[in-house]
Design a protein around this motif. Structure first.
Motif, PDB file in Angstrom:
ATOM      1  N   VAL A 140       0.858  -1.186   0.000  1.00 54.65           N
ATOM      2  CA  VAL A 140       0.000   0.000   0.000  1.00 54.65           C
ATOM      3  C   VAL A 140       0.893   1.234   0.000  1.00 54.65           C
ATOM      4  N   ASP A 141       0.741   2.072  -1.007  1.00 56.05           N
ATOM      5  CA  ASP A 141       1.432   3.354  -1.117  1.00 56.05           C
ATOM      6  C   ASP A 141       0.349   4.425  -0.989  1.00 56.05           C
ATOM      7  N   HIS A 142       0.302   5.063   0.187  1.00 51.53           N
ATOM      8  CA  HIS A 142      -0.894   5.830   0.562  1.00 51.53           C
ATOM      9  C   HIS A 142      -0.519   7.217   1.093  1.00 51.53           C
ATOM     10  N   PRO A 143      -0.171   8.164   0.236  1.00 47.13           N
ATOM     11  CA  PRO A 143       0.111   9.522   0.731  1.00 47.13           C
ATOM     12  C   PRO A 143      -1.177  10.253   1.112  1.00 47.13           C
ATOM     13  N   ILE A 144      -1.301  10.575   2.385  1.00 48.11           N
ATOM     14  CA  ILE A 144      -2.412  11.401   2.868  1.00 48.11           C
ATOM     15  C   ILE A 144      -1.776  12.571   3.621  1.00 48.11           C
ATOM     16  N   TYR A 145      -2.255  12.906   4.815  1.00 51.93           N
ATOM     17  CA  TYR A 145      -1.595  13.989   5.553  1.00 51.93           C
ATOM     18  C   TYR A 145      -0.180  13.589   5.918  1.00 51.93           C
ATOM     19  N   ARG A 146       0.068  12.279   6.037  1.00 50.45           N
ATOM     20  CA  ARG A 146       1.399  11.713   6.065  1.00 50.45           C
ATOM     21  C   ARG A 146       1.509  10.708   4.931  1.00 50.45           C
ATOM     22  N   TYR A 147       2.710  10.320   4.638  1.00 46.33           N
ATOM     23  CA  TYR A 147       2.940   9.367   3.551  1.00 46.33           C
ATOM     24  C   TYR A 147       3.047   7.974   4.170  1.00 46.33           C
ATOM     25  N   LEU A 148       2.000   7.162   4.002  1.00 50.58           N
ATOM     26  CA  LEU A 148       1.975   5.811   4.535  1.00 50.58           C
ATOM     27  C   LEU A 148       2.509   4.845   3.488  1.00 50.58           C
ATOM     28  N   ASP A 149       3.407   4.001   3.901  1.00 53.27           N
ATOM     29  CA  ASP A 149       4.016   3.013   3.019  1.00 53.27           C
ATOM     30  C   ASP A 149       4.179   1.727   3.817  1.00 53.27           C
ATOM     31  N   TYR A 150       3.383   0.723   3.487  1.00 53.34           N
ATOM     32  CA  TYR A 150       3.474  -0.520   4.249  1.00 53.34           C
ATOM     33  C   TYR A 150       3.203  -1.726   3.358  1.00 53.34           C
ATOM     34  N   THR A 151       3.697  -2.862   3.828  1.00 57.98           N
ATOM     35  CA  THR A 151       3.590  -4.123   3.101  1.00 57.98           C
ATOM     36  C   THR A 151       3.054  -5.190   4.028  1.00 57.98           C
ATOM     37  N   THR A 166     -10.358 -26.638  10.437  1.00 63.57           N
ATOM     38  CA  THR A 166      -9.504 -25.676  11.132  1.00 63.57           C
ATOM     39  C   THR A 166      -8.816 -24.795  10.092  1.00 63.57           C
ATOM     40  N   THR A 167      -8.561 -23.553  10.471  1.00 59.50           N
ATOM     41  CA  THR A 167      -7.928 -22.572   9.584  1.00 59.50           C
ATOM     42  C   THR A 167      -6.866 -21.805  10.363  1.00 59.50           C
ATOM     43  N   ILE A 168      -5.740 -21.584   9.728  1.00 59.29           N
ATOM     44  CA  ILE A 168      -4.647 -20.811  10.327  1.00 59.29           C
ATOM     45  C   ILE A 168      -4.305 -19.677   9.371  1.00 59.29           C
ATOM     46  N   ILE A 169      -4.286 -18.453   9.904  1.00 60.79           N
ATOM     47  CA  ILE A 169      -3.887 -17.277   9.130  1.00 60.79           C
ATOM     48  C   ILE A 169      -2.889 -16.482   9.966  1.00 60.79           C
ATOM     49  N   ASN A 170      -1.665 -16.425   9.512  1.00 57.82           N
ATOM     50  CA  ASN A 170      -0.615 -15.666  10.175  1.00 57.82           C
ATOM     51  C   ASN A 170      -0.040 -14.649   9.198  1.00 57.82           C
ATOM     52  N   GLY A 171       0.551 -13.602   9.741  1.00 59.40           N
ATOM     53  CA  GLY A 171       1.134 -12.604   8.863  1.00 59.40           C
ATOM     54  C   GLY A 171       1.883 -11.533   9.601  1.00 59.40           C
ATOM     55  N   ALA A 172       2.542 -10.687   8.832  1.00 59.64           N
ATOM     56  CA  ALA A 172       3.329  -9.582   9.388  1.00 59.64           C
ATOM     57  C   ALA A 172       3.075  -8.340   8.544  1.00 59.64           C
ATOM     58  N   LEU A 173       3.083  -7.203   9.220  1.00 58.02           N
ATOM     59  CA  LEU A 173       2.856  -5.907   8.583  1.00 58.02           C
ATOM     60  C   LEU A 173       4.080  -5.037   8.807  1.00 58.02           C
ATOM     61  N   ASP A 174       4.721  -4.647   7.723  1.00 55.79           N
ATOM     62  CA  ASP A 174       5.872  -3.742   7.767  1.00 55.79           C
ATOM     63  C   ASP A 174       5.358  -2.340   7.474  1.00 55.79           C
ATOM     64  N   TYR A 175       5.207  -1.541   8.529  1.00 57.57           N
ATOM     65  CA  TYR A 175       4.491  -0.265   8.431  1.00 57.57           C
ATOM     66  C   TYR A 175       5.444   0.905   8.649  1.00 57.57           C
ATOM     67  N   LYS A 176       5.347   1.927   7.762  1.00 55.50           N
ATOM     68  CA  LYS A 176       6.181   3.126   7.885  1.00 55.50           C
ATOM     69  C   LYS A 176       5.347   4.354   7.554  1.00 55.50           C
ATOM     70  N   GLU A 177       5.623   5.424   8.283  1.00 56.06           N
ATOM     71  CA  GLU A 177       5.008   6.723   8.019  1.00 56.06           C
ATOM     72  C   GLU A 177       6.102   7.758   7.791  1.00 56.06           C
ATOM     73  N   PHE A 178       5.913   8.561   6.747  1.00 55.21           N
ATOM     74  CA  PHE A 178       6.840   9.638   6.428  1.00 55.21           C
ATOM     75  C   PHE A 178       6.076  10.956   6.402  1.00 55.21           C
ATOM     76  N   GLU A 179       6.807  12.032   6.498  1.00 56.39           N
ATOM     77  CA  GLU A 179       6.199  13.333   6.298  1.00 56.39           C
ATOM     78  C   GLU A 179       5.817  13.492   4.825  1.00 56.39           C
ATOM     79  N   ASN A 180       4.634  14.034   4.587  1.00 60.25           N
ATOM     80  CA  ASN A 180       4.215  14.361   3.223  1.00 60.25           C
ATOM     81  C   ASN A 180       4.560  15.827   2.980  1.00 60.25           C
ATOM     82  N   VAL A 181       5.643  16.056   2.290  1.00 60.32           N
ATOM     83  CA  VAL A 181       6.125  17.420   2.091  1.00 60.32           C
ATOM     84  C   VAL A 181       5.368  18.142   0.982  1.00 60.32           C
TER      85      VAL A 181
END
Length: 486
Positions: free
Chosen positions: A259-270, A297-312
């Protein structure tokens, strides 16, 4: 499809089956075109193809993403490990029929989107849709079978300018599956789902602006060029085995979403998710009664690599301001048994067990909580005070001391207290901690700590004065602490 409808009728509760003829004769653009006419299901448009989906009131307060409903493609979960799902990945033109499970009398439910196979799909199919505000969509699909192999593939692309300024977008969605019959009663199938979406956001308007200039965009959204851009890839495999009275399905899946999501900050996560499932259905006669048992039975595991930057401005990344790595684990098991006391009447009982775990690591801030020092403040202000109300009991190099996560702590731990790095709590106490006997000359601490945590950090000299503030006495069963020079 007739067999699927018969299976749905066995389920006690609200169920619905929507064939492709009910939505492919219309626009077939968003999930609203599929579920909009189903009683008890709410699909509220938010922006272009994005919709809020709710079954009997679940997830109505969600402004971003969707939760509270479980979505499946051919019985394979498509929710992320934290429960979120994006409806832009749903391509109505790629499905043969849709199953809706509304449950008995509870919030939430499930939706299963079933794609065709090469054995029931048309050899070639294509369509083009056009509309107002620059909307144009094209879709093509193909399927076929040869011996033990079969395939189906669908590809669609669309664009639109949008009704409002700064609301243009385009996307492409692809679905494919390949099946192979290992034996008459054994089959395996591979699934691939790939999507890309680029969308500009017009933002909110005041009441006067909405009435006088409804097609305008929020100036801040335009100056920051706020967008929502998503790329996702899902790969799965499902195996089906049939025995005399038992059918078993099991499979594995993985999902990657950026997700490449520039809003009031620039969100970039996988998001990287993976999991597996197994289901077994057994139908036989027991004690003269027809019995149907379903376990899974169901197993769902995962990881979120989340970063926020200033939106200049103009959707450009600035300095990194926030970075975390979140992990999620989900385990679900269920069992259901139906005993047919009459040919068309069954007594059904079931139970489900859910277990979920969440964890997060803040990679931006150090593990040791401390205020910024003078250098980090640009050389301004007084020197930063320690967040701890007193010095450690053991200085570096003294006997009986060991280093833990950058801090010095005693090597004796009372029973019941966890060992390892000491972590500052996230909840703060209602009152500040002050000890007049030891900290009379110290400034009040800049942080408020819960009493149990602070009590564990106090030296022996602080025990008597701290009782006056309402701290309970230390347990006598605790081992004696080594008294330091403080």
């Amino acid at each position: 499809m007739d067999e699927a409808e018969q299976l749905l009728q066995r389920i006690p509760g609200g169920v619905e089956l929507v064939p492709d003829t009910a939505f492919k004769n219309g626009p077939a653009n968003t999930i609203r075109d599929v579920l909009g006419a189903v009683p008890g299901v709410i699909t509220q448009p938010k922006s272009n193809v994005d919709n809020r989906v709710s079954i009997r009131g679940s997830g109505l307060t969600r402004n971003y993403g969707n939760r509270g409903v479980n979505l499946y493609m051919d019985g394979i979960p498509i929710n992320t490990s934290d429960g979120l799902f994006d409806v832009f990945e749903i391509d109505p033109g790629a499905y043969r029929y849709v199953e809706i499970y509304k449950g008995a009398n509870t919030l939430g439910g499930a939706v299963n989107f079933v794609t065709p196979t090469g054995r029931n799909a048309a050899r070639f199919d294509s369509r083009v849709d056009g509309g107002s505000f620059g909307f144009l969509k094209g879709q093509t699909s193909s399927g076929g079978a040869s011996g033990t192999f079969d395939y189906f593939a669908s590809l669609s692309a669309q664009r639109e300018d949008g009704y409002r300024d700064h609301s243009d977008g385009h996307m492409a969605r692809g679905n494919a599956n390949i099946g192979y019959r290992i034996a008459p009663e054994a089959e395996t199938r591979f699934y691939v789902n790939a999507n890309t979406w680029r969308q500009r956001l017009p933002g909110e308007l005041t009441k006067s602006a909405a009435l006088n200039a409804p097609r305008s965009a929020d100036p801040d959204f335009v100056s920051q060029d706020q967008q929502r851009n998503i790329d996702s890839l899902r790969i799965a495999n499902k195996m089906r085995l049939r025995f005399e009275t038992t059918e078993v399905e099991f499979g594995v899946f993985s999902h990657r979403r950026h997700v490449d999501h520039p809003i009031y900050r620039y969100l970039d996560y996988t998001v990287n998710d993976y999991g597996g499932f197994v289901r077994a259905t057994d139908e036989r006669t027991l004690a003269g009664f027809r019995n149907r048992l379903v376990v899974g039975t169901t197993i769902i595991n995962g990881a979120l690599d989340y970063k926020e930057f200033e939106n200049v401005g103009n959707a450009e990344k600035g300095a990194l301001v926030f970075s975390t790595r979140d992990k999620a684990e989900n385990y679900a098991s269920h069992i259901e048994n139906a005993v047919y006391v009459l040919p068309e009447v069954a007594v059904v009982a079931g139970v489900q067990h859910l277990h979920a775990r969440r964890g997060a690591v803040n990679r931006r801030s150090p593990r040791r909580l401390r205020p910024p020092d003078r250098a980090e403040r640009g050389g301004k202000g007084p020197p930063a005070a320690s967040p701890f109300p007193h010095p450690p009991r053991h200085a570096p190099g003294r006997p009986g001391a060991r280093r833990m996560a950058g801090r010095w702590a005693p090597d004796r731990t009372p029973p019941g207290r966890p060992t390892g790095p000491l972590r500052l709590p996230t909840r703060l106490a209602e009152r500040p901690v002050r000890c007049p006997a030891v900290h009379r000359r110290r400034a009040p601490p800049a942080f408020r700590f819960p009493a149990p945590w602070f009590r564990a950090q106090q030296p022996r000299a602080c025990r008597l004065p701290c009782r006056r503030t309402g701290f309970p006495r230390r347990r006598r069963s605790s081992p004696p602490r080594t008294t330091g020079p403080w």
